[in-house]
Design a protein around this motif. Structure first.
Motif, PDB file in Angstrom:
ATOM      1  N   GLU A 352       0.841  -1.202   0.000  1.00  0.00           N
ATOM      2  CA  GLU A 352       0.000   0.000   0.000  1.00  0.00           C
ATOM      3  C   GLU A 352       0.869   1.242   0.000  1.00  0.00           C
ATOM      4  OE1 GLU A 352      -3.658   2.020   2.618  1.00  0.00           O
ATOM      5  OE2 GLU A 352      -2.527   0.292   3.374  1.00  0.00           O
ATOM      6  N   GLY A 353       0.581   2.162  -0.909  1.00  0.00           N
ATOM      7  CA  GLY A 353       1.267   3.436  -0.954  1.00  0.00           C
ATOM      8  C   GLY A 353       0.484   4.512  -0.224  1.00  0.00           C
ATOM      9  N   PRO A 354       0.844   5.775  -0.404  1.00  0.00           N
ATOM     10  CA  PRO A 354       0.119   6.865   0.249  1.00  0.00           C
ATOM     11  C   PRO A 354      -1.342   6.914  -0.189  1.00  0.00           C
ATOM     12  CG  PRO A 354       2.222   7.617  -0.644  1.00  0.00           C
ATOM     13  CD  PRO A 354       1.996   6.243  -1.175  1.00  0.00           C
ATOM     14  N   THR A 355      -2.180   7.406   0.675  1.00  0.00           N
ATOM     15  CA  THR A 355      -3.620   7.593   0.439  1.00  0.00           C
ATOM     16  C   THR A 355      -4.327   6.293   0.077  1.00  0.00           C
ATOM     17  OG1 THR A 355      -3.405   8.132  -1.937  1.00  0.00           O
ATOM     18  CG2 THR A 355      -3.155   9.947  -0.359  1.00  0.00           C
ATOM     19  N   GLY A 356      -3.804   5.181   0.523  1.00  0.00           N
ATOM     20  CA  GLY A 356      -4.464   3.902   0.302  1.00  0.00           C
ATOM     21  C   GLY A 356      -4.304   3.320  -1.084  1.00  0.00           C
ATOM     22  N   ARG A 357      -3.459   3.898  -1.918  1.00  0.00           N
ATOM     23  CA  ARG A 357      -3.254   3.365  -3.264  1.00  0.00           C
ATOM     24  C   ARG A 357      -2.501   2.034  -3.193  1.00  0.00           C
ATOM     25  NH1 ARG A 357      -0.577   6.666  -8.385  1.00  0.00           N
ATOM     26  NH2 ARG A 357      -1.056   5.094  -9.990  1.00  0.00           N
ATOM     27  N   LEU A 358      -2.978   1.027  -3.907  1.00  0.00           N
ATOM     28  CA  LEU A 358      -2.371  -0.290  -3.906  1.00  0.00           C
ATOM     29  C   LEU A 358      -1.447  -0.459  -5.106  1.00  0.00           C
ATOM     30  CD1 LEU A 358      -5.368  -2.568  -2.879  1.00  0.00           C
ATOM     31  CD2 LEU A 358      -3.484  -1.764  -1.435  1.00  0.00           C
ATOM     32  N   SER A 372      -1.690  -0.812 -10.446  1.00  0.00           N
ATOM     33  CA  SER A 372      -2.044   0.016  -9.295  1.00  0.00           C
ATOM     34  C   SER A 372      -3.512   0.407  -9.394  1.00  0.00           C
ATOM     35  CB  SER A 372      -1.167   1.280  -9.222  1.00  0.00           C
ATOM     36  OG  SER A 372      -1.394   2.116 -10.341  1.00  0.00           O
ATOM     37  N   ARG A 373      -4.086   0.722  -8.233  1.00  0.00           N
ATOM     38  CA  ARG A 373      -5.433   1.278  -8.213  1.00  0.00           C
ATOM     39  C   ARG A 373      -5.558   2.210  -7.028  1.00  0.00           C
ATOM     40  NH1 ARG A 373      -9.780  -3.506  -6.748  1.00  0.00           N
ATOM     41  NH2 ARG A 373      -9.209  -3.865  -4.561  1.00  0.00           N
ATOM     42  N   THR A 374      -6.397   3.207  -7.181  1.00  0.00           N
ATOM     43  CA  THR A 374      -6.462   4.284  -6.197  1.00  0.00           C
ATOM     44  C   THR A 374      -7.376   3.985  -5.021  1.00  0.00           C
ATOM     45  OG1 THR A 374      -8.187   5.339  -7.545  1.00  0.00           O
ATOM     46  CG2 THR A 374      -5.906   6.038  -7.919  1.00  0.00           C
ATOM     47  N   GLY A 375      -8.211   2.969  -5.127  1.00  0.00           N
ATOM     48  CA  GLY A 375      -9.108   2.636  -4.037  1.00  0.00           C
ATOM     49  C   GLY A 375      -9.778   1.308  -4.270  1.00  0.00           C
ATOM     50  N   PRO A 405       9.338   5.155   4.271  1.00  0.00           N
ATOM     51  CA  PRO A 405       8.640   6.140   5.110  1.00  0.00           C
ATOM     52  C   PRO A 405       8.134   7.361   4.354  1.00  0.00           C
ATOM     53  CG  PRO A 405      10.588   5.325   6.244  1.00  0.00           C
ATOM     54  CD  PRO A 405      10.643   4.761   4.867  1.00  0.00           C
ATOM     55  N   ASP A 406       8.789   7.728   3.247  1.00  0.00           N
ATOM     56  CA  ASP A 406       8.329   8.897   2.497  1.00  0.00           C
ATOM     57  C   ASP A 406       7.252   8.549   1.466  1.00  0.00           C
ATOM     58  OD1 ASP A 406       9.744   7.567   0.551  1.00  0.00           O
ATOM     59  OD2 ASP A 406      11.292   9.088   0.290  1.00  0.00           O
ATOM     60  N   GLY A 407       6.765   7.307   1.474  1.00  0.00           N
ATOM     61  CA  GLY A 407       5.677   6.919   0.584  1.00  0.00           C
ATOM     62  C   GLY A 407       6.120   6.271  -0.719  1.00  0.00           C
ATOM     63  N   ARG A 408       7.391   6.308  -1.024  1.00  0.00           N
ATOM     64  CA  ARG A 408       7.862   5.652  -2.252  1.00  0.00           C
ATOM     65  C   ARG A 408       7.814   4.133  -2.100  1.00  0.00           C
ATOM     66  NH1 ARG A 408      13.606   7.218  -3.365  1.00  0.00           N
ATOM     67  NH2 ARG A 408      13.717   7.191  -1.079  1.00  0.00           N
ATOM     68  N   ILE A 409       7.701   3.463  -3.226  1.00  0.00           N
ATOM     69  CA  ILE A 409       7.668   2.005  -3.251  1.00  0.00           C
ATOM     70  C   ILE A 409       8.994   1.502  -3.828  1.00  0.00           C
ATOM     71  CG2 ILE A 409       6.477  -0.044  -4.123  1.00  0.00           C
ATOM     72  CD1 ILE A 409       4.829   1.681  -2.209  1.00  0.00           C
ATOM     73  N   ALA A 410       9.539   0.480  -3.199  1.00  0.00           N
ATOM     74  CA  ALA A 410      10.724  -0.205  -3.727  1.00  0.00           C
ATOM     75  C   ALA A 410      10.345  -1.644  -4.038  1.00  0.00           C
ATOM     76  CB  ALA A 410      11.871  -0.166  -2.724  1.00  0.00           C
ATOM     77  N   ALA A 436       9.670   9.392  -6.888  1.00  0.00           N
ATOM     78  CA  ALA A 436       8.831  10.138  -5.952  1.00  0.00           C
ATOM     79  C   ALA A 436       7.613   9.286  -5.657  1.00  0.00           C
ATOM     80  CB  ALA A 436       8.419  11.491  -6.543  1.00  0.00           C
ATOM     81  N   ALA A 437       6.954   9.545  -4.536  1.00  0.00           N
ATOM     82  CA  ALA A 437       5.778   8.758  -4.167  1.00  0.00           C
ATOM     83  C   ALA A 437       4.745   8.810  -5.278  1.00  0.00           C
ATOM     84  CB  ALA A 437       5.182   9.272  -2.871  1.00  0.00           C
ATOM     85  N   GLY A 438       4.306   7.632  -5.729  1.00  0.00           N
ATOM     86  CA  GLY A 438       3.325   7.554  -6.795  1.00  0.00           C
ATOM     87  C   GLY A 438       3.893   7.761  -8.179  1.00  0.00           C
TER      88      GLY A 438
END
Length: 531
Positions: A352-358, A372-375, A405-410, A436-438
């Protein structure tokens, strides 16, 4: 006559499930033996959703090591094709491994024993597909891209079920260094590997393949069947302390030929996306069962059919109706009770990324793909692909994703380098991080491998597990070829990684898993043969 191409009509992707419509069978050919009536009985091709293709070294590898995945695929009605790289001629005696029984069985006949194994395989597949081992087949010789020929068998009652017999010579030894083998061909010890034609096969001219021709021939099978799932054996099972492979050499090197063929096939245009899964073979002997009693009994039943347990002459073949060697022990070394993937069986491909994005990851076409999906109610978007990992390389099955921690995905994986020489072959750990995140992902970076000796021969590292501490530093854990746990940790968030650490353990199996608790401590778990 050359085979027609099969058009790709559509690719269906939903929540990481990959399918394709428009695949058709090699469903034509002359009739031999106890088959459909008439010398020119042709079968109408079928159109299915998705396509599963198994490639194994010997007849019975699929029944021992890929079932019940195989029988479940057949039961769904999708197109199912199995490719046998060698004829499995062994010592040419269709009887138990016993000196006095071999003496009684008469002179060796490798062509006949290979034909008996074919008969057993056809019976097992007919039983899986129709419930009747005597269900008719059509058999035809077709030219290959490698300049040889292959036998294609089509099940008349279920023409979406096909068998492809490449009929190359087997090593005739589990680990002996025999140059005339897939291993010798891969390592350049012989310029070409010849065929071992079976008695009764419609393939008549003898042929041989160079290494490149063998790769081309297998890739051509992929191009004609357009699989969405490719199943094969483990190209890097590791070695014993004495230096011998933990698996049959034909299993190991056959799987490497499949890797090379899949890498070549992935470059072709107008094909469906495909995934590749590796299966554990002989090492299952030391591991606990994984199947429930009902599934294990069903699997054993197909093996008994292949093994010609009743010894009744139902096929009318002088070679025999199955593999009497397997009849001595149809369970194998406990293989009828288990099935295992050698990598890519973890669940950390979703995060899960920021704002619940998968974000979800899977390896398609030898490259890392993501959705990915936003919700929860939003549709999945994808697949999109990360950049390739370099020429002559493929990303192995399995993906491990973590959120920083900054929302980025690895995302982490292992990469196989095929190379141009046998010494080039190897595996390393790679990772990519969002800029950057997202946002988009940066280039792949290599963490190398904890293995420092005999990399081309082993490279049996497992898939990585990754933990992130509160400061954003990532630690990567890997099972090495010696079956111990190794780790590399970032010296600072976003910085370089330190050297591989030795964390010990013994006899580790599968991929490790990790988590970080509320106080920031990292926990790592790994399976062994007993716990």
């Amino acid at each position: 006559m050359p085979l027609p191409s099969r058009p790709r009509l559509a690719a269906l992707l939903a929540a990481i499930t990959v399918g394709v419509a428009g695949t058709t069978a090699w469903a034509y050919g002359h009739v031999t033996g106890r088959q459909a009536d008439g010398p020119e009985a042709f079968v109408t091709p079928s159109v299915t959703q998705g396509s599963a293709l198994q490639v194994v070294a010997h007849p019975d590898d699929d029944l021992f090591f890929m079932n019940p995945d195989l029988s479940r695929s057949i039961s769904t009605g999708i197109k199912v094709t199995t490719v046998y790289l060698t004829s499995g001629e062994s010592d040419g005696r269709n009887e138990a491994h016993s000196p006095h029984l071999q003496d009684a069985a008469g002179p060796a006949d490798r062509a006949a024993y290979a034909e008996a194994r074919q008969n057993g395989i056809r019976a097992a597949y007919a039983e899986m597909a129709t419930g009747e081992r005597t269900s008719a087949w059509q058999r035809r010789s077709i030219p290959t891209a490698g300049g040889g020929s292959a036998e294609v068998d089509v099940l008349v009652a279920r023409p979406e079920v096909n068998l492809v017999w490449m009929q190359l010579r087997e090593a005739r030894s589990i680990s002996g260094d025999n140059p005339d083998s897939l291993r010798g061909l891969w390592d350049g010890k012989v310029p070409a590997l010849g065929a071992q034609l079976t008695s009764g096969t419609p393939v008549k001219p003898w042929f041989s393949y160079t290494k490149d021709q063998a790769v081309a021939a297998i890739a051509d099978v992929f191009a004609r069947y357009e699989p969405t799932t490719i199943r094969t054996q483990d190209p890097t099972p590791g070695r014993t302390a004495a230096g011998t492979f933990l698996d049959h050499q034909d299993h190991v090197y056959g799987a490497r030929f499949v890797q090379a063929a899949a890498e070549r096939y992935a470059k072709s245009a107008d094909r469906p996306h495909f995934s590749l899964q590796n299966y554990v073979s002989y090492p299952n002997s030391s591991l606990p069962p994984t199947l429930d009693p009902q599934a294990a009994e069903e699997k054993l039943g197909y093996l008994k059919t292949y093994a010609w347990m009743d010894h009744q002459d139902w096929c009318g073949s002088p070679a025999g109706c199955g593999d009497r060697k397997t009849a001595t022990r149809p369970t194998g070394a406990g293989w009828s009770q288990t099935i295992r993937y050698s990598r890519g069986d973890g669940t950390s491909w979703l995060t899960e990324g920021p704002t619940g994005r998968l974000w979800a990851f899977a390896v398609l076409d030898g490259r890392m793909a993501y959705w990915s999906r936003t919700g929860a109610q939003a549709p999945w978007q994808g697949p999109r692909f990360l950049p390739g990992t370099g020429p002559g390389t493929v990303v192995d099955a399995g993906a491990k994703a973590v959120r920083l921690p900054d929302g980025r995905i690895a995302v982490f994986a292992t990469r196989t380098t095929l190379g141009t020489t046998p010494q080039d072959y190897g595996r390393d750990v790679v990772y990519a991080v969002q800029a950057a995140a997202g946002g988009t992902f940066g280039p792949w970076r290599s963490l190398g491998t904890p293995d420092t000796a005999d990399i081309s021969g082993t490279s049996a590292i497992g898939g990585p597990a990754v933990a992130v501490d509160p400061a954003g530093r990532m630690t990567v854990y890997v099972r090495d070829s010696a079956r111990t746990l190794r780790a590399r940790t970032q010296e600072a968030a976003g910085g370089s990684f330190g050297a591989w650490e030795e964390l010990g353990g013994a006899g580790l199996q599968g991929d490790p898993v990790t988590a970080t608790d509320g106080s920031g401590r990292r926990h790592v778990y790994a399976a062994t043969t007993g716990s």
